[in-house]
Structure formats: structure tokens, C-alpha cells
Scaffold this motif. Structure first.
Motif, mmCIF file in Angstrom:
data_model
loop_
_atom_site.group_PDB
_atom_site.id
_atom_site.type_symbol
_atom_site.label_atom_id
_atom_site.label_comp_id
_atom_site.label_asym_id
_atom_site.label_seq_id
_atom_site.Cartn_x
_atom_site.Cartn_y
_atom_site.Cartn_z
ATOM 1 N N LEU A 74 3.762 26.376 3.097
ATOM 2 C CA LEU A 74 3.114 26.500 1.826
ATOM 3 C C LEU A 74 1.895 25.527 1.469
ATOM 4 O O LEU A 74 1.052 26.462 1.669
ATOM 5 C CB LEU A 74 4.413 26.342 0.533
ATOM 6 N N GLU A 75 1.788 24.358 2.423
ATOM 7 C CA GLU A 75 0.924 23.766 2.380
ATOM 8 C C GLU A 75 -0.468 24.719 2.958
ATOM 9 O O GLU A 75 -1.927 24.488 2.622
ATOM 10 C CB GLU A 75 0.889 22.551 2.608
ATOM 11 N N GLU A 76 -0.004 25.475 3.928
ATOM 12 C CA GLU A 76 -1.070 25.459 4.851
ATOM 13 C C GLU A 76 -1.134 26.657 4.297
ATOM 14 O O GLU A 76 -2.891 27.318 5.167
ATOM 15 C CB GLU A 76 0.287 25.973 6.451
ATOM 16 N N THR A 77 -0.707 27.687 3.521
ATOM 17 C CA THR A 77 -1.312 29.367 3.770
ATOM 18 C C THR A 77 -1.302 28.671 2.387
ATOM 19 O O THR A 77 -3.044 29.796 1.504
ATOM 20 C CB THR A 77 -0.076 29.948 3.106
ATOM 21 N N LEU A 78 -1.299 27.963 1.553
ATOM 22 C CA LEU A 78 -2.253 28.121 0.066
ATOM 23 C C LEU A 78 -2.982 27.182 -0.321
ATOM 24 O O LEU A 78 -4.441 27.221 -1.186
ATOM 25 C CB LEU A 78 -0.660 27.406 -1.556
ATOM 26 N N THR A 79 -3.389 26.221 0.438
ATOM 27 C CA THR A 79 -4.578 25.838 0.250
ATOM 28 C C THR A 79 -5.608 26.318 1.372
ATOM 29 O O THR A 79 -6.784 26.165 0.109
ATOM 30 C CB THR A 79 -4.515 23.953 1.679
ATOM 31 N N PRO A 80 -6.044 26.941 2.081
ATOM 32 C CA PRO A 80 -6.976 27.761 2.354
ATOM 33 C C PRO A 80 -7.477 28.733 1.269
ATOM 34 O O PRO A 80 -8.444 29.120 0.655
ATOM 35 C CB PRO A 80 -6.723 28.779 3.585
ATOM 36 N N LEU A 81 -6.387 29.056 0.147
ATOM 37 C CA LEU A 81 -6.769 30.295 -0.259
ATOM 38 C C LEU A 81 -6.723 29.862 -1.465
ATOM 39 O O LEU A 81 -8.095 30.559 -2.350
ATOM 40 C CB LEU A 81 -5.238 30.846 -1.070
ATOM 41 N N LEU A 82 -6.630 28.223 -2.593
ATOM 42 C CA LEU A 82 -7.463 28.053 -3.240
ATOM 43 C C LEU A 82 -8.754 27.360 -2.515
ATOM 44 O O LEU A 82 -9.551 27.927 -3.638
ATOM 45 C CB LEU A 82 -6.741 26.242 -3.533
ATOM 46 N N GLU A 83 -8.957 27.133 -1.642
ATOM 47 C CA GLU A 83 -10.112 26.680 -0.719
ATOM 48 C C GLU A 83 -11.231 27.289 -1.222
ATOM 49 O O GLU A 83 -12.741 27.455 -1.625
ATOM 50 C CB GLU A 83 -10.149 26.016 -0.046
ATOM 51 N N VAL B 171 -4.550 19.018 -9.108
ATOM 52 C CA VAL B 171 -5.113 18.451 -9.877
ATOM 53 C C VAL B 171 -6.568 17.728 -8.715
ATOM 54 O O VAL B 171 -7.480 17.967 -9.357
ATOM 55 C CB VAL B 171 -4.817 17.198 -10.042
ATOM 56 N N GLU B 172 -6.318 17.813 -7.317
ATOM 57 C CA GLU B 172 -7.640 17.323 -5.851
ATOM 58 C C GLU B 172 -8.249 18.785 -6.262
ATOM 59 O O GLU B 172 -9.549 17.857 -6.190
ATOM 60 C CB GLU B 172 -6.973 17.316 -5.307
ATOM 61 N N THR C 86 3.125 14.345 -12.108
ATOM 62 C CA THR C 86 2.809 14.518 -11.136
ATOM 63 C C THR C 86 1.039 14.769 -11.813
ATOM 64 O O THR C 86 0.247 13.960 -11.157
ATOM 65 C CB THR C 86 2.814 15.406 -10.326
ATOM 66 N N PHE C 87 0.847 15.555 -12.347
ATOM 67 C CA PHE C 87 -0.638 15.696 -13.151
ATOM 68 C C PHE C 87 -1.056 13.883 -13.893
ATOM 69 O O PHE C 87 -1.745 14.078 -13.603
ATOM 70 C CB PHE C 87 -0.945 16.956 -14.042
ATOM 71 N N ALA C 88 0.139 14.046 -14.403
ATOM 72 C CA ALA C 88 -0.433 12.402 -15.321
ATOM 73 C C ALA C 88 -1.168 11.143 -14.550
ATOM 74 O O ALA C 88 -1.446 10.583 -14.470
ATOM 75 C CB ALA C 88 0.930 12.146 -15.894
ATOM 76 N N SER C 89 0.174 11.152 -13.140
ATOM 77 C CA SER C 89 -0.081 10.586 -12.178
ATOM 78 C C SER C 89 -1.960 10.277 -12.147
ATOM 79 O O SER C 89 -2.161 9.134 -10.998
ATOM 80 C CB SER C 89 1.205 9.636 -11.131
ATOM 81 N N PHE C 90 -1.517 11.553 -11.000
ATOM 82 C CA PHE C 90 -2.752 12.427 -10.579
ATOM 83 C C PHE C 90 -4.202 11.171 -10.856
ATOM 84 O O PHE C 90 -5.106 11.389 -10.893
ATOM 85 C CB PHE C 90 -3.363 12.665 -10.266
ATOM 86 N N LEU C 91 -4.041 11.336 -12.144
ATOM 87 C CA LEU C 91 -5.334 12.025 -13.072
ATOM 88 C C LEU C 91 -5.649 10.158 -13.568
ATOM 89 O O LEU C 91 -7.430 9.506 -14.234
ATOM 90 C CB LEU C 91 -5.476 12.603 -14.381
ATOM 91 N N THR C 92 -4.935 9.720 -13.910
ATOM 92 C CA THR C 92 -4.474 8.192 -14.396
ATOM 93 C C THR C 92 -4.968 7.165 -13.726
ATOM 94 O O THR C 92 -5.691 5.806 -13.866
ATOM 95 C CB THR C 92 -3.257 7.830 -15.097
ATOM 96 N N SER C 93 -4.090 7.527 -11.866
ATOM 97 C CA SER C 93 -4.199 6.455 -11.784
ATOM 98 C C SER C 93 -5.477 7.105 -10.321
ATOM 99 O O SER C 93 -5.844 6.051 -9.554
ATOM 100 C CB SER C 93 -2.881 6.548 -10.955
ATOM 101 N N SER C 94 -5.886 7.629 -9.688
ATOM 102 C CA SER C 94 -6.796 8.210 -9.002
ATOM 103 C C SER C 94 -7.306 9.883 -9.513
ATOM 104 O O SER C 94 -7.585 10.459 -8.478
ATOM 105 C CB SER C 94 -5.605 8.522 -7.194
ATOM 106 N N PRO C 95 -8.371 9.770 -9.874
ATOM 107 C CA PRO C 95 -8.902 10.668 -10.486
ATOM 108 C C PRO C 95 -10.192 10.965 -9.172
ATOM 109 O O PRO C 95 -10.270 11.955 -9.413
ATOM 110 C CB PRO C 95 -9.951 9.760 -11.760
ATOM 111 N N ALA C 96 -10.583 9.641 -9.086
ATOM 112 C CA ALA C 96 -11.836 10.503 -8.138
ATOM 113 C C ALA C 96 -10.983 11.317 -6.426
ATOM 114 O O ALA C 96 -12.070 12.034 -5.710
ATOM 115 C CB ALA C 96 -11.865 8.804 -7.222
ATOM 116 N N GLU C 97 -9.848 10.444 -6.034
ATOM 117 C CA GLU C 97 -9.508 11.589 -5.088
ATOM 118 C C GLU C 97 -9.494 13.031 -5.736
ATOM 119 O O GLU C 97 -8.994 14.178 -4.968
ATOM 120 C CB GLU C 97 -8.120 10.644 -4.802
ATOM 121 N N ALA C 98 -9.051 13.293 -6.948
ATOM 122 C CA ALA C 98 -8.579 14.429 -7.456
ATOM 123 C C ALA C 98 -10.153 15.199 -7.762
ATOM 124 O O ALA C 98 -9.776 16.347 -7.922
ATOM 125 C CB ALA C 98 -8.040 14.633 -9.070
#
Length: 318
Positions: free
Chosen positions: A214-223, A266-267, A301-313
Motif C-alpha cells: 500500500l505505501e509503496e504504490t500509493l505514495t508515488p501516485l500521490l506525489e 496529512v503530510e 491520526t489527522f488531529a494528532s498530526f496537525l496538533t503535534s507536528s504540523p511542520a512534518e505534515a
């Protein structure tokens, strides 16, 4: 706060888990999902959708078929393809669910994440339903969002164990809408459609291989696509032992899947709207609980990314 769309007409619908050859019972899965979300202790903002207007239904589905459904006069051969009779109650639900997916998408664009407590009817085709799907809410919401110029490009990510054939067929030729389907290769439908990207898996694939693929195929498509919105078909039927599945994920693997998809979105600052999708078996509370876990995991997961590490997102979502 998780934004969830629900309509009273979602609650009663034929149960595709009923024993074959027996009379279809009235399913309470969507009612259980609603009740479990209410009892979860997680703050939920509830939203009631308007039924999808007939004019929009006819943009995606054949007008004659739309008329048959809304009048609860679907021919028997089409009802057999759907898997149950289209009663007036089913017709009301079929019109409400696409409105819910469209509203969830609008809410996701505003809040980052939102969920429809039904939907994911990815087998419905232009002139007929199929595979327990009457109208294709994913295709309907996608086409309406594009034609209303709400977004310029979007991606349907379908992780149900069955290929999203209807969604792929109904959005083919629309370059603004891309489709991704990761599914069991030997499962329904026998004749697959062509998604923008299809990832067909062998029977019995488990957590590690599934998640890596899933990660190997979806990531490049999103990019490559950089969609402005993801419509997410979060079927829980890849679970080992699902009545209509052929994969072997654990419940922990399903939760990891939601965290992975949410993180990838989120990233890249892509809002995501989820639909329920498939999950089959005799234990309806257990199935509903998996759907609820999917919604809560995505939202948290959306909430934790946006509140804890928006820079990484990469950027703050709305």
C-alpha cells in the motif's frame, strides 16, 4: 472533534451478510455505527445530508435507471445483480448516501477530515446496481465536486477487498478524477475495470506485505497527482475471516492501514473524506465496531498530526 455525516434513512437496508437463499433481513450496521460513535466518548459533530438531487444522479447514472430506483421499480434482473429488492425504503437510502459522501467531502475540505457513516458503493454502474450497491456515491460525489469547481482534481482511494470497478468505469475519461484500488485479485468482480492504478493481491496476503505494498504504490501516485481531496473507501473486508474476503489482515493491521493513509494525506496537506465500504459476516456488532475504529483512527491520526507536528505534515490543513 470528528465531523460525521449521518442520515436516518441510512439505518435500514438489506443485509448482504444474510445466508444465501434466505430472505434478506433489515441490516442495522449503519445504526450500530451511529450508536457506537455516540458511545465512544470521542467528540463528534453530526451533520445530516440532503439527498443527492436527481439532476446530479443523472449526470453519472442513466436517467432510466435513476427513475427505476427512485420509483422502486427496478427490474428483477437488475435487482439480482444488486443482490436485494429495491423497495421505497432502499430507494430513499440510495439517494441519501451519495448526498452524505458529497457533504463529507465538503466538510473535509473545511476541517481536514470527515466521515460518511455509510457509502462506499463502488460496484454500481451507469445503468444498473451490482454487488449490494445501488447508486455509486463515490463517483457521484467526485463528479459533482469537479463540475461544481469545488476542487480541480481528486483521488478516490479504495482499500476494500473488492476492486472498485464501478467507480473506475463511471469516472473513466475524466482526467480530474483518479482512482486507486488495492484488492484481492481473485475476488468479485470477475471482470475488473481499469483504475488509474490497480494493485491486485494474491489470496491470503497479511499485514506486513499488505501495508508495505500500500505505501509503496500509493505514495508515488500521490506525489504524481497532488490531488486536492481524497475520497477514501475504507472497507474492512480485507480482514482475515471476513465472509466475502480473501485477504488476511488482522484488526491491528486494519488500524495501521488507516494511520498510514491518514499520514500520507496529512503530510501532503490533502483533506480526506471516508466512506464505510464493505465488511461481511454474522456478527454485526463486531463489523460495525471495525468501521467505527476506522473512522476514529482516521480522525485521531489527522488531529494528532496537525496538533503535534504540523511542520512534518508539510502544511496545515483547513
Amino acid at each position: 472533534m470528528i465531523h460525521v455525516v449521518h442520515h436516518p434513512n441510512y439505518v435500514a437496508a438489506p443485509d448482504p451478510s444474510a445466508q444465501r437463499g434466505s430472505k434478506m433481513a433489515q441490516s442495522s450496521k449503519n445504526g450500530l455505527i451511529r450508536d457506537m460513535l455516540r458511545d465512544s466518548g470521542v467528540p463528534v459533530a453530526w451533520h445530516t445530508p440532503e439527498p443527492m438531487p436527481r439532476a446530479w444522479l443523472e449526470v453519472v447514472h442513466d436517467p432510466d435507471y435513476v427513475a427505476q430506483v427512485l420509483a422502486a421499480a427496478v427490474p428483477r434482473d437488475k435487482e439480482r445483480r444488486i443482490g436485494f429488492a429495491v423497495t421505497p425504503q432502499v430507494a430513499r437510502r440510495a439517494q441519501a448516501v451519495p448526498g452524505g459522501t458529497w457533504l463529507a467531502a465538503r466538510l473535509a475540505l473545511e476541517h481536514g477530515f470527515a466521515a460518511n457513516s455509510a457509502g462506499g458503493s463502488h460496484h454500481a454502474l451507469a445503468d444498473t446496481g451490482a454487488g449490494y450497491c445501488v447508486f455509486n456515491d463515490l463517483a457521484l460525489a467526485a463528479v459533482r465536486l469537479i463540475e461544481e469547481a469545488t476542487v480541480a482534481r481528486l483521488l478516490v482511494v479504495d482499500v476494500d477487498v473488492h476492486q472498485g470497478d464501478g467507480t473506475a468505469a463511471l469516472t473513466a475519461g475524466r482526467p480530474e478524477i483518479a482512482t486507486y484500488s488495492i484488492h484481492a485479485a481473485k475476488n468479485f468482480p470477475v471482470r475488473k475495470a481499469r483504475s488509474t492504478l490497480d494493485v491486485a493481491l494474491a489470496d491470503g496476503v497479511g499485514d506486513d506485505d499488505y501495508l508495505a505494498t500500500l505505501e509503496e504504490t500509493l505514495t508515488p501516485l500521490l506525489e504524481e497527482l497532488r490531488p486536492q481531496l481524497i475520497l477514501y473507501q475504507a472497507g474492512v473486508d480485507p480482514l482475515a475471516g471476513d465472509q466475502l474476503g480473501r485477504l488476511a489482515l488482522t484488526e491491528a493491521g486494519l488500524a495501521h492501514r488507516e494511520r498510514l493513509v491518514a499520514r500520507l494525506a496529512v503530510e501532503r496537506a490533502i483533506p480526506l473524506a471516508s466512506t464505510v465500504g464493505g465488511g461481511y459476516g454474522a456478527d454485526k456488532p463486531a463489523i460495525a465496531r471495525r468501521h467505527v475504529t476506522a473512522i476514529l483512527t482516521l480522525g485521531e491520526t489527522f488531529a494528532s498530526f496537525l496538533t503535534s507536528s504540523p511542520a512534518e505534515a508539510g502544511a496545515q490543513l483547513p
